[in-house]
Design a protein around this motif. Structure first.
Motif, PDB file in Angstrom:
ATOM      1  N   ASP A  15     -35.352  47.130-110.349  1.00 37.34           N
ATOM      2  CA  ASP A  15     -34.151  46.893-109.555  1.00 37.34           C
ATOM      3  C   ASP A  15     -34.463  46.914-108.059  1.00 37.34           C
ATOM      4  N   ASP A  16     -35.411  47.755-107.646  1.00 34.30           N
ATOM      5  CA  ASP A  16     -35.822  47.795-106.239  1.00 34.30           C
ATOM      6  C   ASP A  16     -36.424  46.457-105.816  1.00 34.30           C
ATOM      7  N   VAL A  17     -37.250  45.905-106.685  1.00 35.36           N
ATOM      8  CA  VAL A  17     -37.910  44.632-106.377  1.00 35.36           C
ATOM      9  C   VAL A  17     -36.887  43.507-106.310  1.00 35.36           C
ATOM     10  N   VAL A  18     -35.970  43.483-107.286  1.00 34.69           N
ATOM     11  CA  VAL A  18     -34.925  42.455-107.303  1.00 34.69           C
ATOM     12  C   VAL A  18     -34.037  42.587-106.072  1.00 34.69           C
ATOM     13  N   SER A  19     -33.707  43.823-105.717  1.00 35.95           N
ATOM     14  CA  SER A  19     -32.875  44.075-104.545  1.00 35.95           C
ATOM     15  C   SER A  19     -33.558  43.579-103.274  1.00 35.95           C
ATOM     16  N   PHE A  20     -34.868  43.769-103.198  1.00 36.02           N
ATOM     17  CA  PHE A  20     -35.620  43.306-102.027  1.00 36.02           C
ATOM     18  C   PHE A  20     -35.571  41.782-101.922  1.00 36.02           C
ATOM     19  N   ALA A  21     -35.783  41.099-103.028  1.00 34.29           N
ATOM     20  CA  ALA A  21     -35.741  39.639-103.023  1.00 34.29           C
ATOM     21  C   ALA A  21     -34.361  39.141-102.602  1.00 34.29           C
TER      22      ALA A  21
END
Length: 315
Positions: free
Chosen positions: A59-65
């Motif tokens: 979720d952190d990675v998706v949020s960053f994108a």
């Protein structure tokens, strides 16, 4: 003073960049871009309270994108290509974390880079190119340098970095023998040879004879560089970009002009003139002809425009 947890994240990124540079041999430009993207990623993780490598979630990675693509009040949204590159950098970082034992699982493995809508390059018309190339005042030293720069960019299809990296010895060797091409060092240190046309030859020769010696004498140490700044040092990519912008303005061009658009124009004009796509691929230094095929789409679009505006039964 930064916390031990913050230091862990910083060490993680530094170790990954060192690996990419030393073991995988990525260029300094690519490393610089990755460093900037990963610094953004660490800032985003800190804002979500992540303090250790093992804390990061998918979720952190998706949020960053999503943050990169949409932006916020402090940070404008990035272009799709820049967002794509940043997500690739983050996926590379997490893959490295698994391979190097920072953690066992990869939270970025299932995160896909945003799909990019392929944009057709904007090629200049022949009239626009002519106006641009005639813009420098060759009665002045900087005009001689600028004319050589512009003729090389359009005449060879070289990247701005490749032209700025040229040395005098290589160019004079080419000028001395009509049968020899100009050797360019491209991405991944791959060398290619491109012909040097008469207009570029004349512009470069004029710069070497009437312009470069005076500026070269201003430097504390001699430099082999072909194109110089007014202090006698090698012309930087940033300064070369500014030169192009200045003359595009002087030529009153109504389109956006960049070093890469001149490269687009070089390829498009060759294909419009009947050049084989494989030849254009070699001249551009593309590893795959697939990369070059976008220019054929430009040419088809140009033909369509001519048809629609010229044929009595097009509509």
């Amino acid at each position: 003073m930064s916390s031990p947890a913050a230091n862990e994240l910083t060490r993680w990124v530094r170790a990954c960049l060192d690996h990419l540079q030393v073991e995988r041999g990525l260029s300094s430009n690519t490393i610089s871009n990755y460093r900037r993207d990963l610094d953004r990623y660490l800032t985003h993780l800190a804002g979500r309270g992540r303090t250790r490598v093992c804390d990061v979630t998918t979720d952190d990675v998706v949020s960053f994108a999503r943050w990169l693509a949409e932006g916020d009040e402090q940070h404008p949204a990035l272009a799709p290509a820049s967002t794509n590159r940043a997500v690739v950098a983050v996926r590379t970082l997490h893959r490295f974390a698994v391979d190097d034992g920072f953690r066992e699982d990869d939270p970025a493995a299932e995160v896909r880079v945003p799909s990019l809508q392929q944009r057709l390059p904007k090629a200049l018309t022949l009239d626009q190119v002519t106006r641009l190339l005639q813009a420098p005042d060759t009665s002045e030293v900087d005009g001689l340098r600028d004319a050589a720069l512009l003729e090389l960019l359009y005449g060879t299809g070289a990247r701005i970095s490749e032209v700025c990296a040229l040395d005098v010895d290589e160019v004079t060797r080419t000028l001395a023998d009509d049968d020899l091409g100009l050797r360019l060092l491209g991405k991944g240190d791959k060398q290619r040879v491109v012909p040097l046309g008469s207009y570029a030859r004349q512009a470069v020769d004029a710069w070497l004879v009437r312009g470069r010696p005076g500026w070269a004498s201003r430097a504390a140490r001699a430099t082999p560089a072909l194109l110089l700044n007014s202090r006698g040092g090698r012309l930087s990519r940033q300064s070369a970009w500014a030169v192009l912008q200045r003359h595009a303005t002087a030529a009153a061009l109504e389109v956006e002009v960049s070093p890469h658009s001149l490269r687009h124009t070089f390829a498009t004009h060759l294909l419009d003139g009947g050049a084989d796509i494989r030849v254009v691929q070699e001249l551009l230094g593309h590893a795959s002809v697939t990369t070059t095929q976008i220019y054929t789409k430009v040419t088809v679009e140009h033909l369509r425009e001519v048809y629609l505006t010229s044929h009595p039964r097009a509509y």
